[in-house]
Design an enzyme around this catalytic site. Structure first.
Site, PDB file in Angstrom:
ATOM      1  N   GLN A  86       0.828  -1.199   0.000  1.00 58.69           N
ATOM      2  CA  GLN A  86       0.000   0.000   0.000  1.00 58.69           C
ATOM      3  C   GLN A  86       0.869   1.260   0.000  1.00 58.69           C
ATOM      4  O   GLN A  86       0.350   2.361  -0.188  1.00 58.69           O
ATOM      5  CB  GLN A  86      -0.898   0.015   1.239  1.00 58.69           C
ATOM      6  N   ASP A  89       6.252   4.723  -1.263  1.00 60.79           N
ATOM      7  CA  ASP A  89       7.702   4.913  -1.263  1.00 60.79           C
ATOM      8  C   ASP A  89       8.380   3.782  -2.038  1.00 60.79           C
ATOM      9  O   ASP A  89       7.741   2.818  -2.454  1.00 60.79           O
ATOM     10  CB  ASP A  89       8.242   5.009   0.171  1.00 60.79           C
ATOM     11  N   HIS A 104      -1.238   1.795  -4.420  1.00 63.46           N
ATOM     12  CA  HIS A 104      -1.706   3.177  -4.305  1.00 63.46           C
ATOM     13  C   HIS A 104      -0.814   4.182  -5.016  1.00 63.46           C
ATOM     14  O   HIS A 104      -0.891   5.378  -4.745  1.00 63.46           O
ATOM     15  CB  HIS A 104      -1.865   3.541  -2.823  1.00 63.46           C
ATOM     16  N   GLY A 170       2.468  -4.514   8.940  1.00 63.78           N
ATOM     17  CA  GLY A 170       2.302  -3.079   9.143  1.00 63.78           C
ATOM     18  C   GLY A 170       1.086  -2.457   8.504  1.00 63.78           C
ATOM     19  O   GLY A 170       1.140  -1.326   8.026  1.00 63.78           O
TER      20      GLY A 170
END
Length: 233
Positions: A86, A89, A104, A170
């Site tokens: 998701q 970076d 995303h 995470g």
């Protein structure tokens, strides 16, 4: 080699110093979603949206992959690893992961405001306000804004359906459609969850192992567990 699918969220990069969105001190504590992460915001106040993502890009470039990213990349020596993230970076790639699907979008890319398939790389952190795409339209961040479809979801679902092992790291499992990826795992496929919080696991019907630790600590621990469990089968 067994097919291992790793699904990661903002907590994966938090240990690299990148702010998450949902924590009390996260990005949305300082910005309203409606002001920086919707198509309407881009049309209404382009300068603010571009500034917001320039800041995110500058922070990303200053960050480094953490031990969790590195452990996932190292798993490619022993498993057929696909990462679905998701995160926008590039820390998975910089750690060495070679098969990464970004649900995303990606901060290192821009795209045409006219043609969403016209995507170009950006060097450095700063997008100029008047930067133009090859088709003559203004460029925008290559980010899936709230209210927009997730074009990579179908591909991600196919990847999840092929998993022989699934790892989730995470993520709150609260942002849809991404959170539904765990439901595409075939029955009986073991799922391993690394997160110090309380993700929504109500949609998980598969065998579940939870490591309640942050990514930088929990993922290397999980990598060792996966090798002990599956490499001698």
């Amino acid at each position: 080699m067994k097919r291992l699918v790793v699904f990661t969220g903002a907590g994966m990069s938090a240990d690299s110093g990148l702010a998450t969105f949902r924590d009390s001190d996260g990005l949305w504590a300082n910005y309203r979603i409606e002001d920086v992460c919707t198509p309407e915001a881009l049309a209404r106040n382009r300068a603010l949206v571009i500034e917001f993502y320039n800041k995110r890009r500058r922070e990303m470039l200053a960050a480094r992959p953490n031990a969790g990213h590195e452990a996932i990349a190292a798993l490619e020596r022993d498993f057929e690893v696909e990462v679905v993230t998701q995160n926008v970076d590039d820390l998975h790639e910089r750690a060495g992961s070679t098969h990464v699907t970004h649900l995303h979008g990606e901060l290192r890319k821009l795209r045409s405001t006219r043609n969403p398939d016209l995507i170009v790389p950006i060097e450095g952190w700063e997008q100029a306000l008047d930067a133009m795409a090859p088709d003559g339209s203004l460029l925008r961040p290559h980010i899936v804004f709230f209210g927009e479809s997730v074009p990579m979801f179908e591909r991600a679902a196919e990847i999840a359906a092929r998993a022989e092992i699934m790892v989730v790291v995470g993520t709150s499992l609260a942002v849809y459609p991404a959170a539904s990826l765990v439901r595409y795992a075939q029955p009986g496929v073991p799922i391993y969850l690394v997160d110090p919080g309380h993700p929504d696991t109500t949609g998980i019907r598969n065998p579940l192992t939870v490591i309640s630790k942050r990514a930088a600590e929990g993922v290397p621990e999980l990598a060792a567990l996966l090798r002990r469990t599956f490499l001698n089968q």
